[in-house]
Design a protein around this motif. Structure first.
Motif, PDB file in Angstrom:
ATOM      1  N   PHE A 189       0.844  -1.195   0.000  1.00 17.06           N
ATOM      2  CA  PHE A 189       0.000   0.000   0.000  1.00 17.06           C
ATOM      3  C   PHE A 189       0.882   1.249   0.000  1.00 17.06           C
ATOM      4  CE2 PHE A 189      -3.539  -2.351   2.631  1.00 17.06           C
ATOM      5  CZ  PHE A 189      -3.674  -3.273   1.614  1.00 17.06           C
ATOM      6  N   LEU A 216      -6.818  -8.071   3.153  1.00 15.86           N
ATOM      7  CA  LEU A 216      -5.567  -7.376   2.835  1.00 15.86           C
ATOM      8  C   LEU A 216      -4.930  -7.740   1.503  1.00 15.86           C
ATOM      9  CD1 LEU A 216      -3.977  -7.603   6.401  1.00 15.86           C
ATOM     10  CD2 LEU A 216      -5.031  -5.588   5.332  1.00 15.86           C
ATOM     11  N   PRO A 218      -3.038  -7.546  -1.796  1.00 13.62           N
ATOM     12  CA  PRO A 218      -2.004  -6.584  -2.197  1.00 13.62           C
ATOM     13  C   PRO A 218      -2.411  -5.786  -3.440  1.00 13.62           C
ATOM     14  CG  PRO A 218      -1.352  -8.832  -2.786  1.00 13.62           C
ATOM     15  CD  PRO A 218      -2.648  -8.940  -2.029  1.00 13.62           C
ATOM     16  N   VAL A 219      -1.797  -4.642  -3.612  1.00 12.41           N
ATOM     17  CA  VAL A 219      -1.913  -3.867  -4.846  1.00 12.41           C
ATOM     18  C   VAL A 219      -1.419  -4.765  -5.987  1.00 12.41           C
ATOM     19  CG1 VAL A 219      -0.963  -1.852  -6.066  1.00 12.41           C
ATOM     20  CG2 VAL A 219      -1.580  -1.673  -3.621  1.00 12.41           C
ATOM     21  N   ARG A 222      -6.065  -4.637  -4.299  1.00 11.96           N
ATOM     22  CA  ARG A 222      -6.524  -4.089  -3.018  1.00 11.96           C
ATOM     23  C   ARG A 222      -8.048  -3.987  -2.992  1.00 11.96           C
ATOM     24  NH1 ARG A 222      -4.179   1.231   0.297  1.00 11.96           N
ATOM     25  NH2 ARG A 222      -5.396   0.785   2.164  1.00 11.96           N
ATOM     26  N   ASN A 226      -8.696 -11.753  -1.000  1.00 10.94           N
ATOM     27  CA  ASN A 226      -7.292 -12.151  -1.164  1.00 10.94           C
ATOM     28  C   ASN A 226      -7.170 -13.671  -1.262  1.00 10.94           C
ATOM     29  OD1 ASN A 226      -4.518 -11.857  -1.307  1.00 10.94           O
ATOM     30  ND2 ASN A 226      -4.277 -11.045   0.756  1.00 10.94           N
TER      31      ASN A 226
END
Ligand SMILES: [Zn+2]
Ligand SMILES: [Zn+2]
Length: 267
Positions: A189, A216, A218-219, A222, A226
């Motif tokens: 992030f 959470l 990840p980029v 986002r 997940n």
């Protein structure tokens, strides 16, 4: 090759997608994942995943946020930890984020539950998976008291601070206690500048990576659900921060995870 050291594949939104997740993991070269238990009510499902799929392993423990659930004894945790493919105790720890109307003094039940897990970890010589949120001082103090006393004749507590979001000082204290530090998608992030500083600080041989799926992501994912297949994105960000190749970070975090959760190194 990569290992996701912390995910919740037993949660319904992931469990329903399991075949797709396992094949996405294979495509992304994520060879293993550790499925983390959060209540004893959930243990059979978490453990079942590990028994049914050669890529998956399990822990046993009760998350500090879970209230009104079965409260385990040391003996019960030790017994469940003896089941095949159970490689760690947790997740456990302290979380003062959701105090609501309560004070820190009211959270003695959480500290007592944490002590129970530390005792079980020492009796089984299994690593702890530690969750700490807005409670770093107490988490470290209890680990020092309960995890290291030589009077018991038991091995010193070891393990990992998962989904690390604390400061460099807390990381240093955790490393001094012999613990590992695990980084999640938060590292990707843009605004996680302080955490990126921590990631530069922690020696590579003490770093683990995780997704904490389904949370959470990840980029650039986002906000989505997940999956362990995205743990290479965490490795890639950690590699950038440490000015290393992603393959180096993948191999090192894989080796660290297998060394810490010894039984995970088996077939
Ligand atoms: Zn957690
Ligand atoms: Zn978790």
């Amino acid at each position: 090759m990569f290992i996701d050291s912390h995910c919740h594949l037993s949660f319904p939104e992931l469990r329903a997608q399991l075949p797709e997740i396992l094949s996405a993991m294979e495509q992304a070269r994520v060879e293993r994942a550790l499925c983390i238990c959060t209540t004893l009510e959930e243990f059979d499902q978490v453990h079942g995943l590990a028994l049914m799929h050669r890529e998956l392993w399990a822990t046993v423990g009760v998350h500090p946020d879970n209230e009104g659930v079965y409260e385990p004894s040391v003996d019960e945790l030790v017994a469940l930890a003896g089941r095949p493919r159970v490689v760690g105790i947790g997740e456990t720890g302290l979380d003062y984020y959701r105090l609501g109307e309560r004070s820190v003094a009211d959270m003695e039940w959480q500290r007592e539950r944490f002590r129970t897990h530390i005792r079980a970890a020492r009796r089984t010589d299994l690593p702890l998976v530690i969750h700490t949120r807005q409670a770093a001082v107490d988490t470290l103090a209890i680990l020092r008291e309960e995890g290291a006393s030589s009077a018991t004749g038991l091995p010193v507590a070891r393990g990992v601070f998962h989904c690390f979001t604390e400061t460099v000082e807390v990381a240093r204290a955790a490393l001094d206690l012999g613990f590992h530090i695990s980084f999640s998608g938060i590292l990707t992030f843009k605004n996680a500048v302080d955490l990126q500083e921590v990631a530069r600080f922690v020696p590579l041989d003490r770093c683990l990576i995780e997704t904490d799926s389904p949370y959470l992501a990840p980029v650039p994912f986002r906000g989505k659900t997940n999956s362990p297949a995205w743990v290479p994105l965490v490795a890639r960000r950690l590699a950038e921060l440490k000015r290393l190749e992603v393959e180096v970070v993948g191999a090192a975090t894989r080796a660290n995870t297998l060394a810490l959760f010894g039984a995970m190194a088996g077939a």
